[in-house]
Design a protein around this motif. Structure first.
Motif, short mmCIF file in Angstrom:
data_model
loop_
_atom_site.label_atom_id
_atom_site.label_comp_id
_atom_site.label_asym_id
_atom_site.label_seq_id
_atom_site.Cartn_x
_atom_site.Cartn_y
_atom_site.Cartn_z
N ILE A 223 65.16 62.67 62.88
CA ILE A 223 64.74 61.90 63.72
C ILE A 223 63.70 62.82 64.75
O ILE A 223 64.21 63.67 65.34
CB ILE A 223 65.82 61.17 64.50
N SER A 224 62.57 62.31 65.24
CA SER A 224 61.69 62.74 66.00
C SER A 224 61.07 61.83 67.02
O SER A 224 60.88 60.51 66.61
CB SER A 224 60.44 63.64 65.30
N PHE A 225 60.94 61.78 68.36
CA PHE A 225 60.69 60.74 69.08
C PHE A 225 60.20 61.34 70.38
O PHE A 225 60.41 62.54 70.84
CB PHE A 225 61.55 59.67 69.39
N THR A 226 59.36 60.47 71.12
CA THR A 226 58.77 61.04 72.50
C THR A 226 59.78 60.43 73.74
O THR A 226 60.03 59.21 73.72
CB THR A 226 57.50 60.45 72.95
N GLY A 227 60.45 61.49 74.35
CA GLY A 227 61.29 60.97 75.23
C GLY A 227 60.73 61.17 76.77
O GLY A 227 59.44 61.38 76.80
N ALA A 228 61.30 60.93 77.90
CA ALA A 228 60.96 61.02 79.07
C ALA A 228 60.27 62.49 79.29
O ALA A 228 59.29 62.46 80.24
CB ALA A 228 62.00 60.81 80.21
N THR A 229 60.72 63.41 79.12
CA THR A 229 60.19 64.79 79.25
C THR A 229 59.26 65.26 78.04
O THR A 229 59.00 66.54 78.07
CB THR A 229 61.15 65.82 79.46
N GLY A 230 58.94 64.62 77.16
CA GLY A 230 58.00 65.20 76.00
C GLY A 230 59.01 64.70 74.59
O GLY A 230 59.64 63.93 74.40
N THR A 231 58.23 65.55 73.53
CA THR A 231 58.78 65.21 72.26
C THR A 231 60.01 65.86 72.06
O THR A 231 60.25 66.94 72.49
CB THR A 231 57.82 65.88 71.15
N VAL A 232 60.90 64.93 71.30
CA VAL A 232 62.29 65.60 71.02
C VAL A 232 62.52 65.66 69.60
O VAL A 232 62.08 64.67 68.78
CB VAL A 232 63.37 64.72 71.71
#
Length: 138
Positions: free
Chosen positions: A8-17
């Motif tokens: 899984i890859s997603f954009t979180g509050a601090t950037g891409t995870v």
């Protein structure tokens, strides 16, 4: 199930995870430790740069609460009278000056009060330790 989770890859509050691939039961760590650096400017939250491990890259100026960009303006030196000590409030970080009680005087760096040495006295708060008058002893 873990293989699916680590892909899984997603954009979180601090950037891409995203996570590293698992090879021979090793991996699954946060892939890129990059975090966006935010700054509030004129009431808006703005991305001003990124932090990569121990490196911070700023793409635009950081604006401080006074509207300026000089962080040294927030370096505060509090000067107290020579008869006082500097006290820091642990909860707020604020620094204030205070006199010692009678029988005490500020230490050399004015960080604490200490008892006057034998043969010295301070009659009131806000006074330094002075030698006792000839014929007197404290």
């Amino acid at each position: 199930y873990l293989d699916a989770l680590y892909s899984i890859s997603f954009t979180g509050a601090t950037g891409t995870v995203s996570f590293t691939q698992i090879v021979d039961a090793v991996g699954g760590d946060r892939e890129v430790l990059a975090f966006q650096v935010f700054n509030t400017q004129n009431g808006e939250v703005v991305i001003v740069g990124a932090a990569y491990g121990e490196t911070v890259v700023l793409d635009q100026a950081v604006v401080f609460p006074d509207g300026g960009s000089d962080p040294r303006q927030y370096d505060v030196t509090v000067s107290c009278a020579s008869t006082q000590v500097r006290l820091r409030d642990e909860s707020t970080g604020a620094i204030s000056c205070s006199g010692c009680t009678a029988g005490e005087g500020p230490n050399d760096d004015q960080s604490a009060c200490e008892d006057c040495e034998t043969g010295y006295f301070s009659p009131t708060a806000e006074s330094r330790c002075s030698a006792c008058p000839e014929g007197a002893y404290q």
